[in-house]
Write a protein that holds these residues in place. Structure first.
Motif, short mmCIF file in Angstrom:
data_model
loop_
_atom_site.label_atom_id
_atom_site.label_comp_id
_atom_site.label_asym_id
_atom_site.label_seq_id
_atom_site.Cartn_x
_atom_site.Cartn_y
_atom_site.Cartn_z
N UNK A 20 12.48 -5.22 -9.84
CA UNK A 20 12.03 -4.57 -11.08
C UNK A 20 10.73 -3.83 -10.84
N UNK A 21 9.94 -4.38 -9.91
CA UNK A 21 8.60 -3.82 -9.69
C UNK A 21 8.18 -3.99 -8.23
N UNK A 22 7.67 -2.89 -7.66
CA UNK A 22 7.01 -3.01 -6.35
C UNK A 22 5.53 -2.80 -6.59
N UNK A 23 4.73 -3.74 -6.09
CA UNK A 23 3.27 -3.61 -6.20
C UNK A 23 2.74 -3.29 -4.81
N UNK A 24 1.90 -2.26 -4.71
CA UNK A 24 1.35 -1.87 -3.40
C UNK A 24 -0.11 -2.31 -3.34
N UNK A 25 -0.39 -3.29 -2.46
CA UNK A 25 -1.75 -3.77 -2.26
C UNK A 25 -1.99 -5.14 -2.86
N UNK A 26 -2.21 -6.14 -1.97
CA UNK A 26 -2.42 -7.52 -2.45
C UNK A 26 -3.91 -7.84 -2.52
N UNK A 27 -4.63 -7.05 -3.31
CA UNK A 27 -6.03 -7.36 -3.63
C UNK A 27 -6.06 -8.03 -5.00
N UNK A 28 -7.23 -8.06 -5.60
CA UNK A 28 -7.38 -8.73 -6.91
C UNK A 28 -6.43 -8.15 -7.95
N UNK A 29 -6.39 -6.82 -8.05
CA UNK A 29 -5.57 -6.18 -9.10
C UNK A 29 -4.08 -6.40 -8.83
N UNK A 30 -3.65 -6.21 -7.58
CA UNK A 30 -2.24 -6.32 -7.24
C UNK A 30 -1.72 -7.74 -7.39
N UNK A 31 -2.53 -8.71 -6.99
CA UNK A 31 -2.12 -10.12 -7.12
C UNK A 31 -1.98 -10.49 -8.60
N UNK A 32 -3.00 -10.11 -9.39
CA UNK A 32 -2.96 -10.44 -10.83
C UNK A 32 -1.74 -9.80 -11.50
N UNK A 33 -1.49 -8.53 -11.19
CA UNK A 33 -0.36 -7.82 -11.81
C UNK A 33 0.96 -8.47 -11.41
N UNK A 34 1.08 -8.81 -10.13
CA UNK A 34 2.34 -9.41 -9.63
C UNK A 34 2.61 -10.74 -10.33
N UNK A 35 1.56 -11.54 -10.47
CA UNK A 35 1.73 -12.85 -11.11
C UNK A 35 2.19 -12.67 -12.57
N UNK A 36 1.51 -11.77 -13.27
CA UNK A 36 1.86 -11.58 -14.69
C UNK A 36 3.29 -11.11 -14.84
N UNK A 37 3.68 -10.14 -14.00
CA UNK A 37 5.05 -9.62 -14.09
C UNK A 37 6.05 -10.70 -13.68
N UNK A 38 5.71 -11.44 -12.61
CA UNK A 38 6.60 -12.50 -12.13
C UNK A 38 6.76 -13.60 -13.16
#
Ligand code: FAD
Length: 428
Positions: A20-38
């Motif tokens: 559903x979503x690809x996040x590019x970059x596992x920094x603070x913003x990418x990790x937070x976004x991935x968790x919320x979407x997951x």
């Protein structure tokens, strides 16, 4: 070749996309976004070009990770700490602000503490605990993380994003892509500004990236002599030729190459983007910002009156730090051993001038890449502040330092990364 492949695969993908979503970059913003979407049940793929996630989180706050700031009760006061992006963040903070950040980490089992100046840290003073909390939450939210995946480009057609291409030409499709590649500081952590080019190709405007929160180089030998000396609560004013361009209060540290420290970082942030090669830059320090010139003159005259036989160097005790007063007198050419009775009116004025407007010649900032944060990035007018989605390309989201948002030191940069990531992850 890739073009044909993309065209052939695109329609197939649109029916059968895996993520559903690809996040590019596992920094603070990418990790937070991935968790919320997951956590919302979306299938999320997080692509990181490095071997590890959150390399900048680990070095943040000197290894303690200053996750946010809890000094202000009003959002409008909190926003004063963002030279760029405050207007955009106003609405975002009504959804996810510093209190939400603290609650988020606490609810994910990371205890936090607020220090006297408002900075918030994990109670363990260990940034690894912040990163581990995020990685554990990723696991629980079933976020798939792939390391050593260097994204080369975005796939966009008819104003909609539909996947990414890796450097090794692998294509991965998804209807939604979040770019959280960071800025350009501390490039060893992976933030090398890759996404600016993608943004421009996609039709976004990118405000030129420039170093912020950095130290100033000075050729003045007396500055180098003071290496290791710190001053607190002084007023700093930066001039370009004869025009004042930035002013702030704070502390500074003298080094063998110039000056650094919290107050200097603020000045460098307010004056981000100056061309130090083309103009003359001068920094003036007011060492006694709480006194007026008149107050100081009266104070010194009083000392002068009662201590005529004392050496001038001794009479600056309590007014100016030991090592500094020596350098100041040498600077203005006054023999430190002179007695007060030998000091002329002109020399008294010179001393006052130096205490209130101590001049430091500036030749530039620290080499690019050593700054703490990047000013500039994706133009905010082109991002929907309710969702972090691009107003130009459907399905394309942006979060973190890649945006034209940056703050002072004190937890403000991570806060904007958490906030923009959280909103994107909840909007996709
Ligand atoms: C020394 C230092 C100390 C700091 N201390 C603090 C502090 O205490 N508090 C605070 O608030 N802020 C601090 N900051 C700033 C703060 O760390 C950053 O603003 C914040 O981490 C940015 O998060 P981000 O997710 O936007 O980007 P980043 O953390 O930069 O993450 C971007 C990620 O994207 C990856 N990436 C980049 N390009 C690609 C690509 N092409 N393909 C795949 N992956 C890619 C990178 O490898 C990286 O992992 C500090 C910064 C530094 C340098």
């Amino acid at each position: 070749m890739i073009g044909q492949l993309i065209e052939a695969e695109r329609s197939k993908y649109l029916v059968n996309s895996h993520y559903d979503l690809i996040v590019i970059g596992a920094g603070a913003a990418g990790l937070m976004a991935s968790i919320q979407a997951g956590e919302r049940g979306l299938k999320v793929l997080l692509l990181e070009k490095g071997e590890k996630a959150g390399r900048k989180i680990l070095i943040s706050g000197g290894g303690r990770c200053n996750i946010t700031n809890n000094k202000y009760s009003e959002i409008k006061d909190f926003l004063q700490n963002y030279p760029r992006g405050s207007k955009f963040l106003w609405g975002l903070f009504s959804k996810f602000n510093h209190i939400d950040t603290i609650n988020w980490f606490e609810s994910h089992n990371l205890k936090t503490k607020t220090e006297e100046d408002g900075r918030v840290f994990p109670i363990t003073d260990n940034s690894a605990d912040v990163l581990n909390t995020l990685l554990k939450a990723c696991q629980q939210a079933k976020v798939e993380i792939l390391y050593k995946q260097n994204v080369k480009d975005l796939l966009i057609k008819d104003q909609s994003v539909f996947g990414i291409v890796l450097q090794n030409e692998t294509i991965i499709y998804a209807r939604n892509i979040l770019v959280s590649c960071g800025g350009m500081s501390y490039q060893k952590t992976g933030s090398t500004g890759d996404a600016y080019e993608w943004a421009i190709k996609a039709g976004h405007k990118v405000i030129k990236a420039k170093p912020s929160l950095t130290g100033y180089l000075s050729p003045d030998a007396w500055i180098h002599n003071l290496k290791g000396l710190t001053l607190s609560n002084i007023k700093l004013s930066l001039y370009q030729n004869s025009k004042k361009i930035a002013e702030h209060s704070g502390g500074l540290l003298f080094t063998h190459w110039g000056i650094t420290g919290p107050g200097i970082f603020k000045i460098s942030s307010l004056a981000a983007g100056q061309d130090y090669n083309s103009d003359i830059y001068t920094l003036y320090l007011n060492l006694l910002p709480d006194l007026t010139r008149e107050d100081l003159e009266n104070l010194l005259k009083e000392k002068w009156k009662n201590n005529a036989r004392k050496k001038v160097i001794n009479c600056l005790e309590g007014i100016c730090l030991e090592r500094l007063k020596n350098e100041i007198l040498l600077q203005i050419g006054i023999n430190t051993q002179k007695t007060l009775s030998e000091i002329s009116k002109k020399e008294l004025n010179q001393i006052i001038e130096s205490l209130m407007k101590l001049k430091i010649n500036i030749t530039g900032i620290r080499p690019s890449g050593e700054e703490i944060v990047t000013a500039g990035g994706i133009e905010l007018n082109e991002i929907n502040s309710n969702t972090m989605q691009s107003k130009i390309i459907n399905g394309l989201y942006w979060a973190g330092e890649v945006l034209n948002i940056d703050g002072f030191t004190g937890g403000f940069n991570l806060q904007s990364a958490w906030t923009t990531g959280w909103i994107a992850g909840n909007s996709v």
